[in-house]
Design an enzyme around this catalytic site. Structure first.
Site, PDB file in Angstrom:
ATOM      1  N   GLY A 179     -31.212 -79.923  73.105  1.00 31.18           N
ATOM      2  CA  GLY A 179     -31.746 -78.973  72.016  1.00 31.18           C
ATOM      3  C   GLY A 179     -32.748 -79.803  71.382  1.00 31.18           C
ATOM      4  N   HIS A 180     -33.945 -79.499  71.815  1.00 29.27           N
ATOM      5  CA  HIS A 180     -35.316 -80.315  71.483  1.00 29.27           C
ATOM      6  C   HIS A 180     -36.087 -79.437  70.351  1.00 29.27           C
ATOM      7  CE1 HIS A 180     -35.159 -82.666  75.541  1.00 29.27           C
ATOM      8  NE2 HIS A 180     -34.018 -82.728  74.948  1.00 29.27           N
ATOM      9  N   THR A 181     -36.085 -80.227  69.245  1.00 28.69           N
ATOM     10  CA  THR A 181     -36.657 -79.531  68.153  1.00 28.69           C
ATOM     11  C   THR A 181     -38.096 -80.216  67.959  1.00 28.69           C
ATOM     12  OG1 THR A 181     -34.612 -79.882  67.201  1.00 28.69           O
ATOM     13  CG2 THR A 181     -36.389 -79.128  65.723  1.00 28.69           C
ATOM     14  N   GLN A 218     -30.866 -85.456  76.684  1.00 31.57           N
ATOM     15  CA  GLN A 218     -29.755 -86.084  76.312  1.00 31.57           C
ATOM     16  C   GLN A 218     -30.233 -87.775  76.477  1.00 31.57           C
ATOM     17  OE1 GLN A 218     -28.861 -84.006  79.415  1.00 31.57           O
ATOM     18  NE2 GLN A 218     -28.607 -82.744  77.602  1.00 31.57           N
ATOM     19  N   LYS A 240     -36.946 -86.469  71.032  1.00 32.06           N
ATOM     20  CA  LYS A 240     -37.771 -86.139  72.180  1.00 32.06           C
ATOM     21  C   LYS A 240     -38.645 -85.213  72.118  1.00 32.06           C
ATOM     22  CE  LYS A 240     -33.805 -86.231  74.642  1.00 32.06           C
ATOM     23  NZ  LYS A 240     -32.819 -86.689  73.491  1.00 32.06           N
ATOM     24  N   GLY A 272     -40.982 -88.484  59.734  1.00 36.13           N
ATOM     25  CA  GLY A 272     -40.846 -87.152  59.355  1.00 36.13           C
ATOM     26  C   GLY A 272     -40.605 -86.169  60.637  1.00 36.13           C
ATOM     27  N   GLY A 299     -24.687 -77.157  66.225  1.00 32.68           N
ATOM     28  CA  GLY A 299     -24.755 -77.164  65.050  1.00 32.68           C
ATOM     29  C   GLY A 299     -23.332 -78.115  64.433  1.00 32.68           C
ATOM     30  N   ARG A 300     -22.778 -78.819  65.357  1.00 29.46           N
ATOM     31  CA  ARG A 300     -21.723 -79.759  65.163  1.00 29.46           C
ATOM     32  C   ARG A 300     -22.194 -81.044  64.089  1.00 29.46           C
ATOM     33  NH1 ARG A 300     -19.032 -81.454  70.766  1.00 29.46           N
ATOM     34  NH2 ARG A 300     -21.387 -80.911  71.204  1.00 29.46           N
ATOM     35  N   LYS A 332     -37.343 -91.449  62.890  1.00 33.33           N
ATOM     36  CA  LYS A 332     -36.532 -91.141  61.737  1.00 33.33           C
ATOM     37  C   LYS A 332     -36.584 -92.216  60.735  1.00 33.33           C
ATOM     38  CE  LYS A 332     -33.645 -87.760  62.199  1.00 33.33           C
ATOM     39  NZ  LYS A 332     -32.820 -86.666  62.342  1.00 33.33           N
ATOM     40  N   ASN A 385     -27.431 -77.805  77.502  1.00 31.81           N
ATOM     41  CA  ASN A 385     -26.758 -78.717  76.464  1.00 31.81           C
ATOM     42  C   ASN A 385     -27.706 -79.386  75.735  1.00 31.81           C
ATOM     43  OD1 ASN A 385     -27.787 -80.109  78.797  1.00 31.81           O
ATOM     44  ND2 ASN A 385     -26.441 -81.592  78.981  1.00 31.81           N
ATOM     45  N   ASP A 434     -30.513 -86.788  71.118  1.00 26.57           N
ATOM     46  CA  ASP A 434     -31.108 -86.112  69.887  1.00 26.57           C
ATOM     47  C   ASP A 434     -31.905 -87.294  69.210  1.00 26.57           C
ATOM     48  OD1 ASP A 434     -29.785 -84.089  70.154  1.00 26.57           O
ATOM     49  OD2 ASP A 434     -27.975 -84.786  69.091  1.00 26.57           O
TER      50      ASP A 434
HETATM   51  P1  GDP Z   1     -34.205 -84.244  70.821  1.00 22.40           P
HETATM   52  O1  GDP Z   1     -32.715 -83.800  71.588  1.00 22.40           O
HETATM   53  O2  GDP Z   1     -34.265 -85.793  71.151  1.00 22.40           O
HETATM   54  O3  GDP Z   1     -35.569 -83.703  70.894  1.00 22.40           O
HETATM   55  O4  GDP Z   1     -33.805 -84.410  69.448  1.00 22.40           O
HETATM   56  P2  GDP Z   1     -33.418 -83.280  68.343  1.00 22.40           P
HETATM   57  O5  GDP Z   1     -34.284 -82.149  68.044  1.00 22.40           O
HETATM   58  O6  GDP Z   1     -32.066 -82.761  68.875  1.00 22.40           O
HETATM   59  O7  GDP Z   1     -32.722 -84.067  67.155  1.00 22.40           O
HETATM   60  C1  GDP Z   1     -33.816 -84.750  66.489  1.00 22.40           C
HETATM   61  C2  GDP Z   1     -33.946 -84.054  64.803  1.00 22.40           C
HETATM   62  O8  GDP Z   1     -34.609 -85.272  63.932  1.00 22.40           O
HETATM   63  C3  GDP Z   1     -34.724 -82.731  64.637  1.00 22.40           C
HETATM   64  O9  GDP Z   1     -34.078 -81.968  63.614  1.00 22.40           O
HETATM   65  C4  GDP Z   1     -36.252 -83.223  64.540  1.00 22.40           C
HETATM   66  O10 GDP Z   1     -36.781 -82.183  63.766  1.00 22.40           O
HETATM   67  C5  GDP Z   1     -35.570 -84.116  63.536  1.00 22.40           C
HETATM   68  N1  GDP Z   1     -36.723 -85.447  63.366  1.00 22.40           N
HETATM   69  C6  GDP Z   1     -37.515 -85.810  64.585  1.00 22.40           C
HETATM   70  N2  GDP Z   1     -38.280 -86.873  64.130  1.00 22.40           N
HETATM   71  C7  GDP Z   1     -38.125 -87.139  62.837  1.00 22.40           C
HETATM   72  C8  GDP Z   1     -38.529 -88.214  61.800  1.00 22.40           C
HETATM   73  O11 GDP Z   1     -39.135 -88.995  62.093  1.00 22.40           O
HETATM   74  N3  GDP Z   1     -37.712 -88.038  60.608  1.00 22.40           N
HETATM   75  C9  GDP Z   1     -36.881 -87.005  60.409  1.00 22.40           C
HETATM   76  N4  GDP Z   1     -36.349 -87.075  59.117  1.00 22.40           N
HETATM   77  N5  GDP Z   1     -36.675 -86.154  61.295  1.00 22.40           N
HETATM   78  C10 GDP Z   1     -37.025 -86.164  62.389  1.00 22.40           C
HETATM   79  P1  IMO Z   2     -30.547 -83.916  73.891  1.00 20.39           P
HETATM   80  O1  IMO Z   2     -31.402 -83.542  74.943  1.00 20.39           O
HETATM   81  C1  IMO Z   2     -26.687 -84.964  72.315  1.00 20.39           C
HETATM   82  C2  IMO Z   2     -23.397 -84.504  74.653  1.00 20.39           C
HETATM   83  C3  IMO Z   2     -22.240 -83.867  74.225  1.00 20.39           C
HETATM   84  C4  IMO Z   2     -20.908 -84.321  74.855  1.00 20.39           C
HETATM   85  C5  IMO Z   2     -21.411 -84.935  76.041  1.00 20.39           C
HETATM   86  C6  IMO Z   2     -21.159 -84.000  77.448  1.00 20.39           C
HETATM   87  O2  IMO Z   2     -30.781 -82.758  72.721  1.00 20.39           O
HETATM   88  O3  IMO Z   2     -30.655 -85.055  73.273  1.00 20.39           O
HETATM   89  P2  IMO Z   2     -22.164 -81.584  78.050  1.00 20.39           P
HETATM   90  O4  IMO Z   2     -22.291 -80.325  77.444  1.00 20.39           O
HETATM   91  O5  IMO Z   2     -23.557 -82.313  78.559  1.00 20.39           O
HETATM   92  O6  IMO Z   2     -21.243 -81.727  79.422  1.00 20.39           O
HETATM   93  O7  IMO Z   2     -21.718 -82.847  77.105  1.00 20.39           O
HETATM   94  O8  IMO Z   2     -22.968 -85.025  76.118  1.00 20.39           O
HETATM   95  N1  IMO Z   2     -24.463 -84.010  74.692  1.00 20.39           N
HETATM   96  C7  IMO Z   2     -25.608 -84.277  74.084  1.00 20.39           C
HETATM   97  N2  IMO Z   2     -25.605 -84.806  72.829  1.00 20.39           N
HETATM   98  N3  IMO Z   2     -27.849 -84.522  72.690  1.00 20.39           N
HETATM   99  C8  IMO Z   2     -28.006 -83.971  73.697  1.00 20.39           C
HETATM  100  O9  IMO Z   2     -29.125 -83.399  74.332  1.00 20.39           O
HETATM  101  C9  IMO Z   2     -26.705 -83.586  74.311  1.00 20.39           C
HETATM  102  N4  IMO Z   2     -26.159 -83.089  75.745  1.00 20.39           N
HETATM  103  C10 IMO Z   2     -25.034 -83.284  75.825  1.00 20.39           C
HETATM  104  O10 IMO Z   2     -21.961 -83.658  72.629  1.00 20.39           O
HETATM  105  O11 IMO Z   2     -20.769 -85.464  73.888  1.00 20.39           O
HETATM  106 MG    MG Z   3     -31.202 -82.600  70.782  1.00 17.39          MG
END
Ligand code: GDP
Ligand code: IMO
Ligand code: MG
Length: 422
Positions: free
Chosen positions: A41-43, A223, A17, A413, A301-302, A330, A39, A14
């Site tokens: 979630g890329h936003t 991950q 990416k 942002g 959503g955790r 961030k 598993n 998270d």
């Molecule tokens: P990923 O799994 O690595 O793609 O990251 P996620 O999408 O799970 O989580 C990153 C969160 O941070 C998302 O809600 C993005 O929209 C948000 N985000 C990414 N870059 C920034 C940033 O520079 N600032 C803020 N405030 N939010 C960001």
């Molecule tokens: P992105 O690509 C954050 C965490 C789970 C748990 C552990 C094992 O969005 O960064 P799994 O379902 O893989 O067996 O869970 O890894 N986990 C993540 N945490 N971002 C992820 O993916 C994750 N994918 C798995 O919360 O602790």
């Molecule tokens: Mg993610």
């Protein structure tokens, strides 16, 4: 011959990416996912819309970019169908821009049930899995009984499917899990039929031919390094190789073809699920970070656990991955903190002070040793690389000196446009 650049998370996932891959994608002919599955979630955010991708590579919104789901990925056809349907209204060329490796492993509904069963059995010691069936699917892959995407094209698919689910039912009968198989099965088979309508390819040939033709390729990690099956805080990890080497095995790319390795990290730390987190803040500061950073899982959503940046673990991730450029995400979230703490070392229970990650990272009572830096205390809206606040520049310089890798991108942002290239 061109190179494959790799972008991967250096913390516990998270890091942002999805956002950065979307920003970089116009520079690349191909974006390819090499491990993990739903598993992730890329936003991505642009034009006021927020998209969350789970299995589809984050280059999908760029018209000219080919997107490949590589052999190292575990693919859930049901999640895939949902994802494609959600994208339906955006007028994308997914049928022509998306390619799926025949060697990717299929997540069956029973894998999800097994994930649930194993977690329930572990009780307090649960991994905190996303319950998407990741562990059990990789278990079957390594155990040489998995089903692969290419298998869905053969007449024998139903038979193979039935054989593997029978094995799973036997295991499940030992656990207290209830489910309606008829429903799950028909949902799965419908999604498998849907998957047949996509371009199922031998992605290792396609990618290597692209390289020969001089195409630029970006490998998108899921991950993060601290969740890696070998190098993460085992057993609180995911079940795949999240590191640079995973891009080689997960795509069929030889190590000598790897170019830049972009290591992405948050200006602080978060973790979702169980496992050690030395700099975790279980207090009001942590709550403030969660609120400012909107730190809630994109997949489940955790609430994400939050804490200060952790240099020993970042150094470890940089070493394992051979990171050539750092991307800091961030930074805006830290604007509310007058003082910013940086963990430079760990103090272990025997009094040792170290900047290395100990083997007993799970058992060890690590006390972070902090350096205090002054915060910038202003919103970062409207800043450019020329006029960044003095204290933010000091923060960046401190991290660059400690980590010995340049920070070439700072994100301020969630939107595409809130990105500063240095
Ligand atoms: P990923 O799994 O690595 O793609 O990251 P996620 O999408 O799970 O989580 C990153 C969160 O941070 C998302 O809600 C993005 O929209 C948000 N985000 C990414 N870059 C920034 C940033 O520079 N600032 C803020 N405030 N939010 C960001
Ligand atoms: P992105 O690509 C954050 C965490 C789970 C748990 C552990 C094992 O969005 O960064 P799994 O379902 O893989 O067996 O869970 O890894 N986990 C993540 N945490 N971002 C992820 O993916 C994750 N994918 C798995 O919360 O602790
Ligand atoms: Mg993610």
């Amino acid at each position: 011959m061109s190179k494959v650049d790799v972008l991967l998370g250096l913390q516990w996932g998270d890091e942002g990416k999805g956002k950065v891959v979307d920003v970089l994608a116009p520079k690349y002919d191909v974006v390819a996912r090499f491990q993990g599955g739903p598993n992730a979630g890329h936003t991505l955010e642009f034009d006021g819309i927020k998209h969350v991708l789970h299995q589809i590579p984050s280059g999908i919104f760029r018209e000219k970019t080919k997107n490949i789901i590589g052999n190292g990925v575990v693919l859930d056809p049901i999640v895939f169908k949902n994802e494609i349907e959600k994208l339906g209204k955006f007028n994308l060329n997914v049928r022509s821009n998306l390619f799926i490796s025949k060697k990717a492993t299929l997540i069956l509904p029973t894998h999800r049930l097994l994930d649930q069963a194993y977690e329930k059995e572990k009780g307090e010691n649960k991994i905190g899995s996303t319950l998407k069936g990741i562990g059990p699917t990789y278990q079957d892959k390594i155990g040489r009984q998995g089903l692969r995407v290419g298998d869905i094209l053969a007449d024998s698919f139903r038979e193979k499917f039935s054989k593997l689910t029978q094995i799973h039912f036997k295991i499940l009968s030992e656990y207290d899990i209830t489910y309606s198989w008829a429903e799950l099965e028909s949902q799965f088979l419908e999604a498998v039929d849907f998957l047949k309508g996509f371009q199922l390819i031998e992605s290792e040939y396609v990618l290597n031919n692209e390289l020969k033709a001089g195409s630029t390729i970006l490998a998108e990690g899921a991950q993060g390094a601290l969740l890696d099956i070998d190098f993460g805080s085992y057993p609180f990890v995911t079940s795949s190789s999240t590191v640079t080497a995973g891009a080689c095995t997960g795509l069929g790319i030889a190590p000598r073809h790897i170019g830049e390795v972009y290591g992405i990290f948050k200006a602080y730390s978060t973790r979702v699920g169980s496992g050690p987190f030395p700099t975790e803040l279980i207090d009001e500061e942590g709550d403030l970070m969660r609120k400012e950073g909107n730190e809630f899982g994109s997949t489940t959503g955790r609430p994400r656990r939050c804490g200060w940046i952790d240099l020993p673990s970042l150094k470890y991730s940089i070493m394992i991955n051979g990171v050539t450029q750092l991307l800091m995400m961030k930074a805006d979230v830290l604007s509310v903190f007058p003082t910013i703490m940086v963990c430079t070392h760990y103090k272990l229970s025997d009094g040792t002070i170290t900047d290395m990650v100990p083997y007993e990272v799970v058992k060890e009572k690590i006390i972070p040793v902090y350096k205090e830096l002054k915060g910038w205390s202003v919103s970062l809206k409207g800043f450019t690389k020329e006029n960044l606040p003095f204290e933010l520049v000091q923060y960046i310089k401190f991290l660059e000196t400690e980590l010995n890798v340049p920070i070439t991108l700072v994100s301020t942002g969630p939107d595409r446009t809130e990105t500063i290239l240095r």
